[in-house]
Motif scaffolding. Structure first.
Motif, PDB file in Angstrom:
ATOM      1  N   ARG A  16       0.824  -1.201   0.000  1.00 21.88           N
ATOM      2  CA  ARG A  16       0.000   0.000   0.000  1.00 21.88           C
ATOM      3  C   ARG A  16       0.862   1.257   0.000  1.00 21.88           C
ATOM      4  O   ARG A  16       0.642   2.190  -0.771  1.00 21.88           O
ATOM      5  CB  ARG A  16      -0.914   0.008   1.232  1.00 21.88           C
ATOM      6  CG  ARG A  16      -1.871   1.201   1.294  1.00 21.88           C
ATOM      7  CD  ARG A  16      -2.431   1.377   2.691  1.00 21.88           C
ATOM      8  NE  ARG A  16      -1.382   1.744   3.627  1.00 21.88           N
ATOM      9  CZ  ARG A  16      -0.969   3.012   3.806  1.00 21.88           C
ATOM     10  NH1 ARG A  16      -1.485   3.986   3.103  1.00 21.88           N
ATOM     11  NH2 ARG A  16      -0.024   3.272   4.689  1.00 21.88           N
ATOM     12  N   GLY A 207       0.257   0.404 -12.132  1.00 22.47           N
ATOM     13  CA  GLY A 207      -1.031  -0.179 -11.772  1.00 22.47           C
ATOM     14  C   GLY A 207      -1.089  -1.665 -12.074  1.00 22.47           C
ATOM     15  O   GLY A 207      -1.601  -2.451 -11.279  1.00 22.47           O
ATOM     16  N   GLY A 208      -0.548  -2.049 -13.241  1.00 23.70           N
ATOM     17  CA  GLY A 208      -0.543  -3.459 -13.599  1.00 23.70           C
ATOM     18  C   GLY A 208       0.325  -4.299 -12.686  1.00 23.70           C
ATOM     19  O   GLY A 208      -0.076  -5.380 -12.248  1.00 23.70           O
ATOM     20  N   SER A 210       1.280  -3.591  -9.563  1.00 25.16           N
ATOM     21  CA  SER A 210       0.712  -3.656  -8.212  1.00 25.16           C
ATOM     22  C   SER A 210      -0.462  -4.630  -8.164  1.00 25.16           C
ATOM     23  O   SER A 210      -0.651  -5.341  -7.177  1.00 25.16           O
ATOM     24  CB  SER A 210       0.265  -2.267  -7.758  1.00 25.16           C
ATOM     25  OG  SER A 210      -0.771  -1.772  -8.592  1.00 25.16           O
ATOM     26  N   ALA A 211      -1.260  -4.664  -9.243  1.00 25.32           N
ATOM     27  CA  ALA A 211      -2.380  -5.604  -9.290  1.00 25.32           C
ATOM     28  C   ALA A 211      -1.882  -7.043  -9.334  1.00 25.32           C
ATOM     29  O   ALA A 211      -2.420  -7.916  -8.654  1.00 25.32           O
ATOM     30  CB  ALA A 211      -3.255  -5.311 -10.508  1.00 25.32           C
ATOM     31  N   ALA A 216      -4.901  -8.776  -7.759  1.00 21.96           N
ATOM     32  CA  ALA A 216      -6.142  -8.091  -8.120  1.00 21.96           C
ATOM     33  C   ALA A 216      -6.292  -8.021  -9.634  1.00 21.96           C
ATOM     34  O   ALA A 216      -5.434  -8.490 -10.388  1.00 21.96           O
ATOM     35  CB  ALA A 216      -6.156  -6.691  -7.510  1.00 21.96           C
ATOM     36  N   SER A 217      -7.374  -7.396 -10.088  1.00 26.33           N
ATOM     37  CA  SER A 217      -7.644  -7.260 -11.512  1.00 26.33           C
ATOM     38  C   SER A 217      -6.696  -6.230 -12.134  1.00 26.33           C
ATOM     39  O   SER A 217      -6.660  -5.071 -11.709  1.00 26.33           O
ATOM     40  CB  SER A 217      -9.091  -6.817 -11.735  1.00 26.33           C
ATOM     41  OG  SER A 217      -9.310  -6.476 -13.093  1.00 26.33           O
ATOM     42  N   VAL A 218      -5.938  -6.649 -13.131  1.00 24.97           N
ATOM     43  CA  VAL A 218      -4.971  -5.760 -13.779  1.00 24.97           C
ATOM     44  C   VAL A 218      -5.681  -4.644 -14.533  1.00 24.97           C
ATOM     45  O   VAL A 218      -5.286  -3.475 -14.463  1.00 24.97           O
ATOM     46  CB  VAL A 218      -4.070  -6.562 -14.737  1.00 24.97           C
ATOM     47  CG1 VAL A 218      -3.157  -5.634 -15.528  1.00 24.97           C
ATOM     48  CG2 VAL A 218      -3.242  -7.573 -13.955  1.00 24.97           C
ATOM     49  N   LYS A 220      -8.674  -3.306 -14.075  1.00 21.13           N
ATOM     50  CA  LYS A 220      -9.273  -2.331 -13.178  1.00 21.13           C
ATOM     51  C   LYS A 220      -8.222  -1.402 -12.590  1.00 21.13           C
ATOM     52  O   LYS A 220      -8.426  -0.191 -12.489  1.00 21.13           O
ATOM     53  CB  LYS A 220     -10.023  -3.035 -12.050  1.00 21.13           C
ATOM     54  CG  LYS A 220     -11.337  -3.671 -12.469  1.00 21.13           C
ATOM     55  CD  LYS A 220     -12.046  -4.270 -11.271  1.00 21.13           C
ATOM     56  CE  LYS A 220     -13.379  -4.891 -11.681  1.00 21.13           C
ATOM     57  NZ  LYS A 220     -14.079  -5.490 -10.507  1.00 21.13           N
ATOM     58  N   ALA A 221      -7.069  -1.963 -12.205  1.00 16.72           N
ATOM     59  CA  ALA A 221      -6.005  -1.158 -11.628  1.00 16.72           C
ATOM     60  C   ALA A 221      -5.470  -0.154 -12.641  1.00 16.72           C
ATOM     61  O   ALA A 221      -5.243   1.023 -12.321  1.00 16.72           O
ATOM     62  CB  ALA A 221      -4.881  -2.062 -11.128  1.00 16.72           C
ATOM     63  N   ARG A 224      -8.010   2.677 -13.214  1.00 15.63           N
ATOM     64  CA  ARG A 224      -8.065   3.642 -12.114  1.00 15.63           C
ATOM     65  C   ARG A 224      -6.944   4.653 -12.193  1.00 15.63           C
ATOM     66  O   ARG A 224      -7.165   5.864 -12.130  1.00 15.63           O
ATOM     67  CB  ARG A 224      -8.021   2.905 -10.764  1.00 15.63           C
ATOM     68  CG  ARG A 224      -9.326   2.278 -10.343  1.00 15.63           C
ATOM     69  CD  ARG A 224      -9.278   1.916  -8.862  1.00 15.63           C
ATOM     70  NE  ARG A 224      -8.235   0.939  -8.583  1.00 15.63           N
ATOM     71  CZ  ARG A 224      -8.451  -0.362  -8.481  1.00 15.63           C
ATOM     72  NH1 ARG A 224      -9.668  -0.847  -8.636  1.00 15.63           N
ATOM     73  NH2 ARG A 224      -7.461  -1.196  -8.209  1.00 15.63           N
TER      74      ARG A 224
END
Length: 248
Positions: A16, A207-208, A210-211, A216-218, A220-221, A224
């Motif tokens: 985070r 974003g990719g 970190s997802a 998590a969903s690439v 969506k990240a 965002r």
């Protein structure tokens, strides 16, 4: 047997702080650089502004994370101290509290009583911290770690758009319409477009990654960070165009 399964939740704390720091570094510095460039400032001014933004932002991230996470630690410690006092003063009531929690989770009353008694015999405070307060090793706040990670990742993120500004005069695009010489609104657009494009690509990559790291969903990240990064750059560029200087 020891529990040896790997779970991504163990990464929550540092992930985070790392994502927040890097994302903020890219967005804030690129937006700052674009806004100043849109105001028709010369290249040295843009570079100095970017460096100042990097240093100030890194220190702000470190201080902000340390203070906010330290406040979380203070709250956690206050709750634990309260539990220690309650365990010392009314042990029977605390057993019943755990029993009620386990019943709500689906255990039979007799089994819930046994589980509560055995867990409290092993580690009473730990059992209440985990099951009553929701505090675990994974979610434990670490102020210094959060501050260091945020400052370092912010600096790394901020260095990307700043590096693009520094090397821009050496790119072929920089000589279109003599960008470095003329301070007209049209001449600043290639610099703004270059910094904005590289920053958005960096945000998408961040974003990719970190997802993927967090499971998590690439898509969506990426969506965002792209949306908020673009919005920030557009707004600051608009401010620069509206309130910027004009050449004589």
């Amino acid at each position: 047997m020891r529990h040896s399964e790997f779970h991504r939740a163990h990464r929550i704390g540092w992930l985070r702080a790392a994502v927040l720091g890097a994302n903020d570094g890219i967005v804030s510095t690129s937006s700052l650089v674009i806004g100043v460039a849109a105001a028709h400032a010369d290249l040295p001014t843009i570079i100095v502004t970017g460096v100042a933004g990097l240093v100030a932002g890194a220190m702000s991230m470190a201080a902000g994370e340390y203070v906010s996470v330290s406040s979380q630690v203070d709250t956690e410690q206050a709750d634990l101290n309260r539990e220690r006092k309650e365990l010392a003063e009314n042990h029977h009531h605390e057993v019943n509290e755990l029993k009620a929690i386990y019943i709500d989770r689906g255990l039979e009353p007799e089994l819930a009583q046994q589980v509560a008694q055995q867990l409290m015999a092993h580690d009473a405070l730990g059992a209440h911290a985990r099951d009553e307060l929701g505090l675990t090793e994974i979610t434990t706040a670490r102020p210094l770690q959060a501050a260091i990670v945020s400052a370092l990742t912010f600096s790394l993120g901020a260095s990307l758009p700043l590096l693009m500004v520094m090397i821009f005069p050496h790119l072929p695009l920089a000589h279109i319409n003599q960008i470095i010489i003329d301070n007209t609104r049209l001449d600043t657009m290639p610099l703004i477009a270059t910094v904005g494009s590289i920053s958005l690509l960096s945000l998408m990559l961040l974003g990719g990654l970190s997802a993927l790291t967090g499971g998590a969903s690439v898509l969506k990240a990426i969506a965002r960070v792209t949306f908020w990064g673009t919005l920030s750059m557009v707004i600051t560029a608009s401010v620069g165009f509206l309130f910027g200087t004009t050449s004589g």
